[in-house]
Design a protein around this motif. Structure first.
Motif, PDB file in Angstrom:
ATOM      1  N   GLY A 175       1.934 -15.131  42.700  1.00 41.73           N
ATOM      2  CA  GLY A 175       1.413 -16.057  41.739  1.00 41.73           C
ATOM      3  C   GLY A 175      -0.133 -15.723  41.359  1.00 41.73           C
ATOM      4  N   GLN A 176      -0.903 -16.921  41.598  1.00 43.08           N
ATOM      5  CA  GLN A 176      -2.322 -16.987  41.313  1.00 43.08           C
ATOM      6  C   GLN A 176      -3.028 -16.679  42.606  1.00 43.08           C
ATOM      7  OE1 GLN A 176      -3.268 -20.696  39.225  1.00 43.08           O
ATOM      8  NE2 GLN A 176      -2.490 -19.897  37.431  1.00 43.08           N
ATOM      9  N   ARG A 177      -2.451 -16.708  43.533  1.00 39.08           N
ATOM     10  CA  ARG A 177      -3.290 -16.222  45.003  1.00 39.08           C
ATOM     11  C   ARG A 177      -2.660 -15.269  45.788  1.00 39.08           C
ATOM     12  NH1 ARG A 177      -2.905 -18.481  50.383  1.00 39.08           N
ATOM     13  NH2 ARG A 177      -4.964 -19.180  51.071  1.00 39.08           N
ATOM     14  N   THR A 203      -5.899 -14.907  40.922  1.00 43.27           N
ATOM     15  CA  THR A 203      -5.491 -13.970  39.618  1.00 43.27           C
ATOM     16  C   THR A 203      -5.577 -14.930  38.437  1.00 43.27           C
ATOM     17  OG1 THR A 203      -4.319 -12.806  41.466  1.00 43.27           O
ATOM     18  CG2 THR A 203      -3.868 -12.538  38.842  1.00 43.27           C
ATOM     19  N   ASP A 204      -6.324 -14.390  37.482  1.00 38.56           N
ATOM     20  CA  ASP A 204      -6.186 -15.278  36.255  1.00 38.56           C
ATOM     21  C   ASP A 204      -4.971 -15.023  35.468  1.00 38.56           C
ATOM     22  OD1 ASP A 204      -6.589 -12.640  34.957  1.00 38.56           O
ATOM     23  OD2 ASP A 204      -8.819 -13.113  34.822  1.00 38.56           O
ATOM     24  N   PRO A 205      -4.698 -15.706  34.386  1.00 43.16           N
ATOM     25  CA  PRO A 205      -3.585 -15.455  33.618  1.00 43.16           C
ATOM     26  C   PRO A 205      -3.291 -13.858  32.927  1.00 43.16           C
ATOM     27  CG  PRO A 205      -4.603 -17.464  33.017  1.00 43.16           C
ATOM     28  CD  PRO A 205      -5.249 -17.023  33.871  1.00 43.16           C
ATOM     29  N   GLU A 206      -4.459 -13.046  32.809  1.00 44.82           N
ATOM     30  CA  GLU A 206      -4.577 -12.045  32.412  1.00 44.82           C
ATOM     31  C   GLU A 206      -4.413 -10.651  33.476  1.00 44.82           C
ATOM     32  OE1 GLU A 206      -8.240 -11.327  30.255  1.00 44.82           O
ATOM     33  OE2 GLU A 206      -7.652 -12.777  28.480  1.00 44.82           O
ATOM     34  N   GLY A 207      -4.233 -11.190  34.562  1.00 48.23           N
ATOM     35  CA  GLY A 207      -3.852 -10.377  35.684  1.00 48.23           C
ATOM     36  C   GLY A 207      -5.064  -9.819  36.349  1.00 48.23           C
ATOM     37  N   ARG A 208      -6.313 -10.317  36.314  1.00 46.38           N
ATOM     38  CA  ARG A 208      -7.627  -9.724  36.940  1.00 46.38           C
ATOM     39  C   ARG A 208      -7.787 -10.581  37.966  1.00 46.38           C
ATOM     40  NH1 ARG A 208     -11.243 -10.303  31.838  1.00 46.38           N
ATOM     41  NH2 ARG A 208     -10.420 -12.172  31.656  1.00 46.38           N
ATOM     42  N   ARG A 209      -7.978 -10.021  39.131  1.00 45.49           N
ATOM     43  CA  ARG A 209      -8.332 -10.557  40.575  1.00 45.49           C
ATOM     44  C   ARG A 209      -9.716 -10.861  40.600  1.00 45.49           C
ATOM     45  NH1 ARG A 209      -4.179  -6.524  42.100  1.00 45.49           N
ATOM     46  NH2 ARG A 209      -2.214  -7.809  42.378  1.00 45.49           N
ATOM     47  N   ALA A 210     -10.231 -11.938  41.338  1.00 41.75           N
ATOM     48  CA  ALA A 210     -11.398 -12.247  41.831  1.00 41.75           C
ATOM     49  C   ALA A 210     -11.473 -12.805  43.144  1.00 41.75           C
ATOM     50  CB  ALA A 210     -12.286 -13.336  40.654  1.00 41.75           C
TER      51      ALA A 210
END
Length: 381
Positions: A175-177, A203-210
């Motif tokens: 998911g987002q983590r 992870t944002d909705p567009e699939g980019r990780r930060a």
């Protein structure tokens, strides 16, 4: 025109070769004897070198008995022998056909109108079958033995010198983590990872990780779907570090996966490679070396058959000229040329200069093309 007719008749020779007669069986028997001798010589050399290497390496660091060194050699050597099997088929086939020529048996066969395809293709078929057996049965056993040797060597080295252990890298999350875990050491007796670092990404909705947070801990244990961190220090992006005596983090890993590390490609059995590739890619690491290893194993039967045909065709042509010395020198040069091409292609594949599929199959395909070209030229002029 006659050459084209002879080439077009090659399929007929292939079909007749499938029906083994007395001549084919006799040639295969001689080939089997020569291959056994070649395998014995190469195996003896490999085991002798490995015995000396283990004695001077591990044996010099600790007091290992001769029996222990012999046991380590027996689980290490098969993996090296399997890699040298193309040389077994090259030199074994040369020796077999040299013996048949020196006894004038091939001359009698050819004088009776027997085509070279009739006894070369069954030999190539036997090499192809041996390659399949090597990849599916013998190779996995040798790879398992190599893995056992690597683990035993690490255990002995660690016990002697207090030794460094290879770092463990894990990746999990959904998911987002996402979370990447690096452990410098492990304590299997207490089911803990030591000197652990957790890198946490969002992870944002567009699939980019930060990158969002880093946590360093003295130890971490995995149980019941959670990491228990002891003596941890964590810091989120742009914030001051926070110290925790204990800290729990959710986990999607099974308990035993905390101690897994990826075995090297040579130590991974053929049947385990596809699953290993999926695990490595799921963990976010490059699987190029494992994909290359898988394709190399798949090309092994073709390499065995190509080396057999090439050695047979080469020996036939030179035996007509009666030049045994040139044949022996050419055979050695041919074997080293194949080895160099295979190593160079593997290096190019490992560096991702060429795709693993091409890097693995190119040496076998080129050898097969050279073998059939030489056999056509020798047999059909």
């Amino acid at each position: 025109m006659s050459t084209l007719g002879n080439i077009g008749a090659a399929p007929a020779h292939v079909l007749s070769a499938l029906r083994l007669g007395r001549i084919e069986r006799y040639v295969l028997l001689q080939l089997g004897k020569s291959l056994a001798v070649a395998l014995g010589v190469i195996s003896a050399l490999v085991m002798l070198i490995d015995f000396v290497e283990i004695s001077r390496g591990l044996g010099s660091d600790t007091d290992l008995s001769g029996v222990r060194i012999l046991g380590l050699m027996l689980i290490k050597s098969p993996a090296v022998i399997v890699q040298l099997l193309p040389f077994v088929f090259l030199f074994g086939t040369l020796a077999a056909f040299v013996g048949l020529n020196r006894r004038s048996e091939l001359i009698a066969m050819r004088a009776a109108g027997v085509s070279a395809w009739r006894f070369v293709l069954p030999a190539a078929g036997a090499a192809l079958a041996a390659g399949v057996l090597t990849v599916t049965v013998i190779g996995p056993l040798a790879a398992s033995g190599d893995g056992m040797f690597q683990r035993e060597r690490g255990r002995i080295s660690g016990a002697v010198g207090g030794g460094e252990q290879e770092a463990i890298w894990l990746r999990e999350g959904e998911g987002q983590r996402q979370m990447v875990v690096r452990a410098a050491r492990q304590d299997r007796a207490n089911a803990r990872l030591l000197d652990v670092t957790f890198f946490i990404y969002a992870t944002d909705p567009e699939g980019r990780r930060a990158f969002t947070e880093r946590i360093d801990a003295a130890s971490a244990s995995l149980s019941a779907g959670r990491w228990r961190l002891v003596d941890a220090v964590g810091a989120q992006t742009g914030q001051r570090a926070t110290r925790y005596s204990t800290l729990d983090l959710p986990s999607s890993l099974a308990d035993d996966e905390a101690f897994e590390r990826f075995a090297r490609p040579q130590s991974t059995p053929f049947w385990s490679l596809p699953g290993q590739i999926q695990r490595i890619e799921a963990a976010g690491f490059s699987s190029t070396a494992y994909r290359l290893r898988l394709q190399q194993l798949l090309s092994t039967p073709l390499a065995f058959a190509a080396m057999t045909i090439l050695a047979a065709a080469f020996s036939l042509r030179l035996m007509r000229l009666g030049d045994l010395a040139r044949m022996a020198v050419a055979a050695v040069v041919l074997g080293f040329a194949f080895f160099f091409l295979n190593q160079f292609s593997a290096a190019m594949g490992s560096a991702e200069v060429v795709p693993p599929f091409i890097a693995a199959w190119l040496p076998a395909v080129l050898t097969a093309l050279a073998a059939f070209t030489l056999l056509f030229y020798t047999e059909d002029g």
